[in-house]
Write a protein that holds these residues in place. Structure first.
Motif, PDB file in Angstrom:
ATOM      1  N   ALA A  91      80.675  75.786 100.771  1.00 26.52           N
ATOM      2  CA  ALA A  91      81.808  76.697 100.627  1.00 26.52           C
ATOM      3  C   ALA A  91      82.909  76.028  99.814  1.00 26.52           C
ATOM      4  O   ALA A  91      83.383  76.549  98.807  1.00 26.52           O
ATOM      5  N   HIS A  92      83.322  74.855 100.274  1.00 21.43           N
ATOM      6  CA  HIS A  92      84.348  74.051  99.585  1.00 21.43           C
ATOM      7  C   HIS A  92      84.052  72.620  99.976  1.00 21.43           C
ATOM      8  O   HIS A  92      84.430  72.168 101.050  1.00 21.43           O
ATOM      9  N   CYS A  93      83.360  71.887  99.111  1.00 21.18           N
ATOM     10  CA  CYS A  93      82.704  70.645  99.513  1.00 21.18           C
ATOM     11  C   CYS A  93      83.688  69.489  99.692  1.00 21.18           C
ATOM     12  O   CYS A  93      84.189  68.917  98.716  1.00 21.18           O
ATOM     13  N   LEU A  94      83.933  69.131 100.952  1.00 23.38           N
ATOM     14  CA  LEU A  94      84.826  68.021 101.272  1.00 23.38           C
ATOM     15  C   LEU A  94      84.256  66.689 100.797  1.00 23.38           C
ATOM     16  O   LEU A  94      85.000  65.813 100.340  1.00 23.38           O
ATOM     17  N   THR A  95      82.949  66.519 100.891  1.00 21.11           N
ATOM     18  CA  THR A  95      82.333  65.229 100.561  1.00 21.11           C
ATOM     19  C   THR A  95      82.593  64.847  99.108  1.00 21.11           C
ATOM     20  O   THR A  95      82.964  63.707  98.810  1.00 21.11           O
ATOM     21  N   ILE A  96      82.396  65.787  98.194  1.00 22.74           N
ATOM     22  CA  ILE A  96      82.644  65.500  96.779  1.00 22.74           C
ATOM     23  C   ILE A  96      84.125  65.226  96.550  1.00 22.74           C
ATOM     24  O   ILE A  96      84.495  64.277  95.843  1.00 22.74           O
ATOM     25  N   LEU A  97      84.992  66.031  97.147  1.00 16.84           N
ATOM     26  CA  LEU A  97      86.428  65.846  96.967  1.00 16.84           C
ATOM     27  C   LEU A  97      86.886  64.494  97.502  1.00 16.84           C
ATOM     28  O   LEU A  97      87.752  63.838  96.902  1.00 16.84           O
ATOM     29  N   GLU A  98      86.318  64.060  98.615  1.00 16.59           N
ATOM     30  CA  GLU A  98      86.694  62.759  99.164  1.00 16.59           C
ATOM     31  C   GLU A  98      86.233  61.622  98.255  1.00 16.59           C
ATOM     32  O   GLU A  98      86.937  60.620  98.082  1.00 16.59           O
TER      33      GLU A  98
END
Length: 399
Positions: free
Chosen positions: A303-310
């Motif tokens: 949905a909104h990828c936290l892993t990539i953003l982190e």
């Protein structure tokens, strides 16, 4: 006067939804809000991260579920009246509809009137906010990257959402997903992304490299071990790297889930056990992300990828598979390398990253600045404040 808010979520265990909730609760300004949090399981790895200003209401519904007669008798034997009443209300809802959930109010200890009630995920929290909580305004958050509901489930959700003043999607793609499948006013679906607190993430990452061998390329993949994440592809990709003549790498998998044994079997079948290392669930994964040469994110559904953003917040280059919903923040060649949902293309993109790993400074800086600009706590909490103020004034919010 402070606004009274209740958030409702199933638990505080490991999960992207729960991390998003905790990040929001740590960022909002308690000068403006009195906040309750209703959950249905004790403990959870995120519980100690809930700020002290939040009043946690826990109803342990583990005593409610199971075979009907067994559940009733075991609770009678232990003189637990509340779970018996809870289970009878669940039974009654099959005949009288979800309206009977209003009778759960005294059992859950939520008798007071709130200004806002927020179901932080679809499912049971959605039912509780729609039918049980007494509040002026009702909101439901949508974190899901795919539509996998039956016609009956969809009809049920539409009915529950008829009591909602607003839906919040975590990305533009999920907003469109809702619009495509549910009967809810498009103008009452707002977009509030997840928070990425760069300073906190950098602090948690620390200054100690956790990898034992700095002379090899260290790759990291992180996520729940479930079919949506396609982490079972990692051993296959590792084997292709070895067969292609590149063996100076270690690939670390962080996470746990239902497919753990399948992935372990795939590692053995591909004979990549000397290269693919499963680290399991890590309470602090950030050092592994920070000190990796790059991250590979294999997921097909986000949905909104936290892993990539982190990873972007930690200036770690990323190879990311294109998801079913395009991510609002991934730009191929500018802040990451995007691969198709195809093993051969993923392999080609990983080789490209390896060959150009020393020339990723511009890519990682673009990614880092984008995260700070778009997803910092101050930016997201301003959206949250605007949402509640607009609903209070107009009954809804048009993003």
């Amino acid at each position: 006067m402070k606004k009274r808010i209740i958030f409702v979520n199933n638990h505080l265990n490991e999960g992207g939804v729960e991390k998003s909730l905790v990040d929001l609760l740590n960022a909002i300004n308690y000068k403006y809000y009195n906040v309750d949090l209703l959950i249905f399981e004790k403990g959870g790895i995120y519980r100690e991260r809930i700020p002290q200003q939040v009043n946690i209401i826990t109803y342990n519904y583990s005593h409610v579920y199971g075979p009907f007669l067994t559940t009733i008798l075991s609770n009678l034997f232990l003189l637990r009246l509340s779970p018996i009443l809870f289970r009878l209300i669940l039974l009654l809802s099959h005949f009288q509809g979800k309206k009977v959930f209003k009778y759960l109010r005294p059992l859950l200890g939520i008798k007071k009137q709130y200004d806002f009630s927020i179901a932080y995920r679809v499912g049971f929290p959605n039912i509780i906010v729609s039918q049980t909580v007494n509040s002026k305004y009702k909101i439901c958050w949508w974190h899901h990257g795919e539509y996998n509901h039956t016609a009956y489930n969809t009809s049920e959700i539409n009915e529950l959402w008829s009591n909602m003043n607003q839906l919040v999607a975590v990305s533009n793609g999920t907003k469109q997903l809702i619009a495509n499948h549910f009967k809810f006013d498009y103008n009452k679906i707002s977009v509030i992304p997840n928070i990425i607190d760069t300073e906190t993430i950098l602090s948690l990452a620390g200054t100690n490299n956790p990898y034992p061998n700095s002379r090899t390329i260290n790759i990291v993949t992180m996520g729940r071990l479930c079919w949506e994440k396609h982490i079972e592809d990692v051993p296959i990709l590792a084997k292709k790297l070895i067969e292609g003549g590149f063996s100076q790498f270690q690939w670390y998998i962080i996470g746990d889930g239902v497919m753990r044994k399948d992935i372990e079997s795939a590692i053995q079948a591909t004979k990549t056990h000397n290269h693919v290392i499963m680290l399991g669930r890590q309470s602090n994964p950030y050092p592994y992300i920070k000190y990796a040469h790059f991250m590979v994110h294999t997921s097909y559904v986000e949905a909104h990828c936290l892993t990539i953003l982190e990873a972007m917040a930690l200036k770690t280059p990323c190879v990311a598979t294109r998801t079913n919903i395009p991510q609002d923040f991934t730009i191929d060649g500018e802040n990451c390398i995007l691969a198709k949902q195809d093993i051969d293309d993923q392999y080609a993109c990983i080789l490209k990253m390896i060959e150009n790993i020393k020339d990723t400074e511009t890519m990682v800086e673009n990614a880092y600045q984008m995260v700070r600009r778009e997803y910092s706590p101050s930016i997201i909490t301003q959206k949250f404040d605007n949402l509640l103020a607009s609903i209070s004034n107009n009954g809804s919010f048009k993003s």
